[in-house]
Motif scaffolding. Structure first.
Motif, PDB file in Angstrom:
ATOM      1  N   ASN A 257      30.478  32.929  52.644  1.00 13.16           N
ATOM      2  CA  ASN A 257      29.833  31.742  52.057  1.00 13.16           C
ATOM      3  C   ASN A 257      28.954  32.069  50.864  1.00 13.16           C
ATOM      4  OD1 ASN A 257      31.048  30.281  54.141  1.00 13.16           O
ATOM      5  ND2 ASN A 257      29.285  30.567  55.484  1.00 13.16           N
ATOM      6  N   VAL A 258      29.463  32.908  49.970  1.00  7.87           N
ATOM      7  CA  VAL A 258      28.772  33.184  48.713  1.00  7.87           C
ATOM      8  C   VAL A 258      29.443  32.364  47.616  1.00  7.87           C
ATOM      9  CG1 VAL A 258      28.084  34.929  47.038  1.00  7.87           C
ATOM     10  CG2 VAL A 258      28.210  35.518  49.467  1.00  7.87           C
ATOM     11  N   LEU A 259      28.649  31.646  46.841  1.00  8.72           N
ATOM     12  CA  LEU A 259      29.144  30.946  45.663  1.00  8.72           C
ATOM     13  C   LEU A 259      28.819  31.787  44.433  1.00  8.72           C
ATOM     14  CD1 LEU A 259      30.317  28.543  44.115  1.00  8.72           C
ATOM     15  CD2 LEU A 259      28.062  27.452  44.251  1.00  8.72           C
ATOM     16  N   VAL A 260      29.848  32.297  43.793  1.00  8.59           N
ATOM     17  CA  VAL A 260      29.701  33.008  42.522  1.00  8.59           C
ATOM     18  C   VAL A 260      30.020  32.001  41.433  1.00  8.59           C
ATOM     19  CG1 VAL A 260      30.507  34.908  41.089  1.00  8.59           C
ATOM     20  CG2 VAL A 260      30.329  35.203  43.575  1.00  8.59           C
ATOM     21  N   GLY A 261      28.984  31.430  40.851  1.00  9.60           N
ATOM     22  CA  GLY A 261      29.169  30.399  39.848  1.00  9.60           C
ATOM     23  C   GLY A 261      28.422  29.139  40.211  1.00  9.60           C
TER      24      GLY A 261
ATOM     25  N   PRO B 116      36.364  45.948  38.893  1.00 11.29           N
ATOM     26  CA  PRO B 116      36.659  44.515  38.751  1.00 11.29           C
ATOM     27  C   PRO B 116      35.430  43.715  38.330  1.00 11.29           C
ATOM     28  CG  PRO B 116      37.499  45.385  40.839  1.00 11.29           C
ATOM     29  CD  PRO B 116      36.611  46.439  40.262  1.00 11.29           C
ATOM     30  N   GLY B 117      35.682  42.598  37.678  1.00 13.01           N
ATOM     31  CA  GLY B 117      34.571  41.699  37.391  1.00 13.01           C
ATOM     32  C   GLY B 117      33.960  41.189  38.678  1.00 13.01           C
ATOM     33  N   VAL B 118      34.791  40.670  39.574  1.00  7.48           N
ATOM     34  CA  VAL B 118      34.371  40.231  40.908  1.00  7.48           C
ATOM     35  C   VAL B 118      35.324  40.854  41.921  1.00  7.48           C
ATOM     36  CG1 VAL B 118      33.969  38.276  42.455  1.00  7.48           C
ATOM     37  CG2 VAL B 118      33.486  38.043  40.010  1.00  7.48           C
ATOM     38  N   LEU B 119      34.772  41.496  42.944  1.00  9.81           N
ATOM     39  CA  LEU B 119      35.554  42.084  44.022  1.00  9.81           C
ATOM     40  C   LEU B 119      35.126  41.455  45.340  1.00  9.81           C
ATOM     41  CD1 LEU B 119      37.417  44.207  45.339  1.00  9.81           C
ATOM     42  CD2 LEU B 119      35.493  45.822  45.227  1.00  9.81           C
ATOM     43  N   ILE B 120      36.071  40.835  46.038  1.00 10.34           N
ATOM     44  CA  ILE B 120      35.843  40.275  47.369  1.00 10.34           C
ATOM     45  C   ILE B 120      36.677  41.087  48.340  1.00 10.34           C
ATOM     46  CG2 ILE B 120      35.971  38.208  48.816  1.00 10.34           C
ATOM     47  CD1 ILE B 120      35.973  36.538  46.248  1.00 10.34           C
ATOM     48  N   GLU B 121      36.035  41.724  49.332  1.00  6.94           N
ATOM     49  CA  GLU B 121      36.788  42.635  50.183  1.00  6.94           C
ATOM     50  C   GLU B 121      36.308  42.593  51.623  1.00  6.94           C
ATOM     51  OE1 GLU B 121      36.255  46.690  49.009  1.00  6.94           O
ATOM     52  OE2 GLU B 121      34.077  46.548  48.982  1.00  6.94           O
TER      53      GLU B 121
ATOM     54  N   LYS C 132      33.506  31.676  47.162  1.00  3.44           N
ATOM     55  CA  LYS C 132      34.100  30.910  46.065  1.00  3.44           C
ATOM     56  C   LYS C 132      33.639  31.463  44.729  1.00  3.44           C
ATOM     57  CE  LYS C 132      34.687  26.101  44.528  1.00  3.44           C
ATOM     58  NZ  LYS C 132      34.342  24.702  44.844  1.00  3.44           N
ATOM     59  N   VAL C 133      34.582  31.622  43.810  1.00  4.26           N
ATOM     60  CA  VAL C 133      34.289  32.015  42.433  1.00  4.26           C
ATOM     61  C   VAL C 133      34.675  30.847  41.548  1.00  4.26           C
ATOM     62  CG1 VAL C 133      34.744  33.667  40.580  1.00  4.26           C
ATOM     63  CG2 VAL C 133      34.773  34.434  42.977  1.00  4.26           C
ATOM     64  N   ASN C 134      33.698  30.287  40.839  1.00  5.82           N
ATOM     65  CA  ASN C 134      33.950  29.058  40.096  1.00  5.82           C
ATOM     66  C   ASN C 134      33.017  28.988  38.891  1.00  5.82           C
ATOM     67  OD1 ASN C 134      35.353  26.485  39.996  1.00  5.82           O
ATOM     68  ND2 ASN C 134      33.338  25.573  40.303  1.00  5.82           N
ATOM     69  N   ASN C 135      33.509  28.413  37.801  1.00  5.36           N
ATOM     70  CA  ASN C 135      32.683  28.138  36.624  1.00  5.36           C
ATOM     71  C   ASN C 135      31.983  29.398  36.130  1.00  5.36           C
ATOM     72  OD1 ASN C 135      31.804  26.430  34.599  1.00  5.36           O
ATOM     73  ND2 ASN C 135      30.022  25.700  35.730  1.00  5.36           N
TER      74      ASN C 135
ATOM     75  N   ASP D 181      40.838  33.418  53.174  1.00  2.00           N
ATOM     76  CA  ASP D 181      40.184  32.104  53.102  1.00  2.00           C
ATOM     77  C   ASP D 181      39.039  32.052  52.101  1.00  2.00           C
ATOM     78  OD1 ASP D 181      41.898  31.076  55.125  1.00  2.00           O
ATOM     79  OD2 ASP D 181      40.637  32.008  56.646  1.00  2.00           O
ATOM     80  N   ASN D 182      39.292  32.545  50.897  1.00  2.19           N
ATOM     81  CA  ASN D 182      38.362  32.423  49.795  1.00  2.19           C
ATOM     82  C   ASN D 182      38.979  31.556  48.701  1.00  2.19           C
ATOM     83  OD1 ASN D 182      36.165  34.507  50.614  1.00  2.19           O
ATOM     84  ND2 ASN D 182      38.088  35.604  50.900  1.00  2.19           N
ATOM     85  N   VAL D 183      38.188  31.061  47.785  1.00  5.61           N
ATOM     86  CA  VAL D 183      38.660  30.143  46.760  1.00  5.61           C
ATOM     87  C   VAL D 183      38.269  30.696  45.390  1.00  5.61           C
ATOM     88  CG1 VAL D 183      38.517  27.818  45.803  1.00  5.61           C
ATOM     89  CG2 VAL D 183      38.458  28.154  48.295  1.00  5.61           C
ATOM     90  N   ILE D 184      39.254  30.800  44.510  1.00  2.00           N
ATOM     91  CA  ILE D 184      39.021  31.198  43.126  1.00  2.00           C
ATOM     92  C   ILE D 184      39.301  29.973  42.260  1.00  2.00           C
ATOM     93  CG2 ILE D 184      39.489  32.876  41.305  1.00  2.00           C
ATOM     94  CD1 ILE D 184      38.535  34.066  44.006  1.00  2.00           C
ATOM     95  N   GLY D 185      38.271  29.353  41.701  1.00  2.00           N
ATOM     96  CA  GLY D 185      38.430  28.161  40.902  1.00  2.00           C
ATOM     97  C   GLY D 185      38.207  26.895  41.707  1.00  2.00           C
TER      98      GLY D 185
END
Length: 206
Positions: free
Chosen positions: A133-137, A154-159, A167-170, A197-201
């Motif tokens: 539950n981290v919001l990057v953006g 990487p710019g963003v690494l989720i592992e 979620k990575v957004n904006n 179960d992560n969201v990019i955009g």
């Protein structure tokens, strides 16, 4: 409960993390408007490890910082077993749930009079390790966009198998708002490894 919000703390030259928040009682903190590993004139004053390390913390806001030149990740947010701080856990953890937001930061780059230049962190710009539950953006209308470029990994690494609901957004990754070339990260823009179960955009209007 503390706010590191002095609008111009310069945190560098330390042998370990620039800032370290540790433990489930270290919630409801904010890290805002600091220079971490780099001075406002783009002079590198590296911290030896991560610029910011957040470990097993339920709630955190990391906003409008400039983070570069550090000896590991720009920002590392993790929830891994005590005594194994860098492992990608493959056993069931007890995730630290809460609200975690990373918005409006410059990670691996800095703004100077001539434009945007690299101040690379050695590894990932932002690394989320077995954390949820981290919001990057930010939402699509917000002006607080992360600008993530120039990092060694990487710019963003989720592992990790417990890294879910992130979620990575904006965010702007590998360039800047003007499309400036030469600001790419050394690895992928966004890498998701063994993390479900992560969201990019975000869909327009979503």
């Amino acid at each position: 409960n503390c706010d590191i919000t002095d609008y111009g703390n310069i945190i560098g030259g330390n042998t370990q993390q620039g800032i370290w928040l540790d433990g489930s009682f270290a919630g409801n903190n904010s890290i805002v408007s600091n220079y971490i590993g780099v001075a406002p004139d783009a002079t590198i004053i590296a911290n030896g490890a991560d610029g910011i390390l957040v470990d097993k913390v339920p709630d955190i806001t990391i906003q409008e910082n400039t983070i570069g030149g550090n000896g590991a990740n720009g920002i590392l947010v993790q929830d891994v077993p005590t005594g194994n701080p860098v492992a990608k856990a493959h056993t069931q953890l007890s995730p630290t749930l809460g609200n975690k937001k990373i918005a409006g930061n410059l990670v691996g780059v800095i703004k100077v009079s001539l434009g945007t230049i690299k101040v690379s962190n050695l590894l990932a710009g932002i690394r989320l390790n077995n954390v949820q539950n981290v919001l990057v953006g930010n939402d699509l209308q917000s002006v607080l966009k992360n600008l993530i470029g120039g990092n060694g990994g990487p710019g963003v690494l989720i592992e990790g198998p417990n890294a879910t609901g992130n979620k990575v957004n904006n965010s702007i990754i590998g360039t800047d708002e003007n499309g400036t070339p030469g600001l790419g990260n050394g690895g992928d823009g966004v890498k998701v490894q063994d993390a479900p179960d992560n969201v990019i955009g975000e869909p327009i209007g979503g």
